[in-house]
Design an enzyme around this catalytic site. Structure first.
Site, short mmCIF file in Angstrom:
data_model
loop_
_atom_site.label_atom_id
_atom_site.label_comp_id
_atom_site.label_asym_id
_atom_site.label_seq_id
_atom_site.Cartn_x
_atom_site.Cartn_y
_atom_site.Cartn_z
CG ASP A 6 36.62 53.74 85.84
OD1 ASP A 6 35.85 52.77 85.30
OD2 ASP A 6 37.81 53.92 85.60
CE LYS B 199 37.49 47.32 88.08
NZ LYS B 199 38.32 48.14 86.86
CD GLU C 124 41.28 50.61 83.87
OE1 GLU C 124 41.87 51.18 82.94
OE2 GLU C 124 39.79 50.90 83.74
CD GLU D 222 36.31 46.06 80.20
OE1 GLU D 222 36.78 46.36 81.10
OE2 GLU D 222 35.34 46.47 79.32
O1 KIV Z 1 34.14 50.35 85.60
C1 KIV Z 1 33.57 49.23 85.26
O2 KIV Z 1 32.32 48.99 85.53
C2 KIV Z 1 34.56 48.16 85.25
C3 KIV Z 1 33.89 46.85 84.70
C4 KIV Z 1 34.01 47.11 83.33
C5 KIV Z 1 34.71 45.68 84.95
O3 KIV Z 1 35.88 48.27 85.37
#
Ligand code: KIV
Length: 310
Positions: free
Chosen positions: A51, A119, A121, A189
């Site tokens: 994102d 993915k 968070e 991160e």
């Molecule tokens: O959105 C993204 O690019 C990410 C990376 C920083 C892992 O979540």
């Protein structure tokens, strides 16, 4: 199996095998078809449609602004550009606020977008969501440490997480919760390198670091940071190219060639048969007066406009 020897689409089983064999995993973000194709052909095994697209491509000030529709649009482009890489789609802000929304939206990424994983968070706070998704058949990558979607609850500015005793313990608990919920890997991160290495040692699943030192099982970077696409890159990124200046130089050269009339030149131009054009314009051989007509003073026909017969 080394991921380098297969031509088919990689799965989370391949990633687990690479990890078990001690192979470090190089992951990158991509947002469009041609770039995804380059990454795929270069052998990048996991591509994240992050994102981060919101900030680095769409010009938003935060990833919080990115919608499901935008993420799906970019995911489809990346999937179309790849044959082999495992494509992970980033679930945008609030798209997994409830278990039901998480399943519906993850389903869209896999079914409509063509991604192989999503993915999400958050650590302990999203563990139940991860569990629900995995039970529904969705491969999930976790993401802890600095989590950009929580920017407004984490102080607004990206900063290293886990430096204090309590924070470090919480991050360890987060990592374990994500693993136990069934995630196949986890992004760390902006985590101090010793803590990231300690978490990596304690987990069975691969850790993918960004600003978390070299002790992780793999690394991920935002592609535009790596390529020098803007004038600024975060400290944890190494600029392997200076694309902004390459693009700027090319564009300025093009502009001056156009202004000088040297672009396009013969190389970039196609010609047609001059006789055909003369015929179309009414100035061809058949349009000329015969010698008898010429002797009688019949004038040469006037050229006619190109659309005379249309
Ligand atoms: O959105 C993204 O690019 C990410 C990376 C920083 C892992 O979540």
């Amino acid at each position: 199996m080394s991921a380098g020897t297969t031509d088919r689409r990689l799965t989370i089983t391949d990633i687990a095998r690479m990890h078990a064999e001690g192979q470090r995993i190089a992951m990158l973000t991509a947002y469009d078809h041609p770039t995804a194709r380059i990454l795929d052909e270069a052998g990048i095994v996991m591509i994240l449609v992050g994102d981060s697209v919101g900030e680095v491509i769409l010009g938003y000030e935060s990833t919080v602004r990115v919608s499901m529709a935008e993420m799906l649009h970019h995911t489809k482009a990346v999937v179309r550009g790849t044959r082999r890489a495992l494509v992970v789609a980033d679930m945008p802000f609030l798209s997994y606020a409830t278990q039901e929304e998480a399943v519906v939206n993850a389903g869209l990424f896999l079914r409509e977008g063509g991604a192989q994983a999503v993915k999400v968070e958050g650590g302990t706070r999203t563990a139940r969501t991860i569990e629900t998704l995995v039970r529904s058949g969705v491969p999930v990558m976790g993401h802890i440490g600095w989590t950009p979607q929580a920017k407004y609850t984490m102080g607004g500015q990206a900063r290293v997480q886990g430096k204090t005793r309590d924070q470090a313990r919480q991050l360890l608990a987060d990592a374990l919760a994500v693993q136990e919920a069934g995630a196949f890997s986890i992004v760390l991160e902006l985590v101090p390198e010793q803590l990231a290495a300690a978490i990596t040692e304690r987990l069975r699943i691969p850790t993918i670091g960004i600003g978390a030192g070299s002790g992780c099982s793999g690394q991920v970077q935002v592609l535009t940071d790596l390529l020098g696409w803007s004038d600024w890159s975060p400290r944890h990124a190494r600029r392997y190219a200076e694309l902004a200046s390459v693009i700027g130089t090319a564009v300025r050269e093009y502009e001056s060639d156009v202004e000088a009339g040297t672009f396009p030149g013969p190389e970039e131009t196609r010609r047609m048969d001059d006789d055909v054009l003369a015929d179309v314009l009414g100035v061809g051989v058949l349009d000329q007066p015969s010698s008898a007509q010429a002797a009688e003073g019949v004038a040469r026909p006037r050229a006619v406009p190109l659309d005379r017969d249309l």
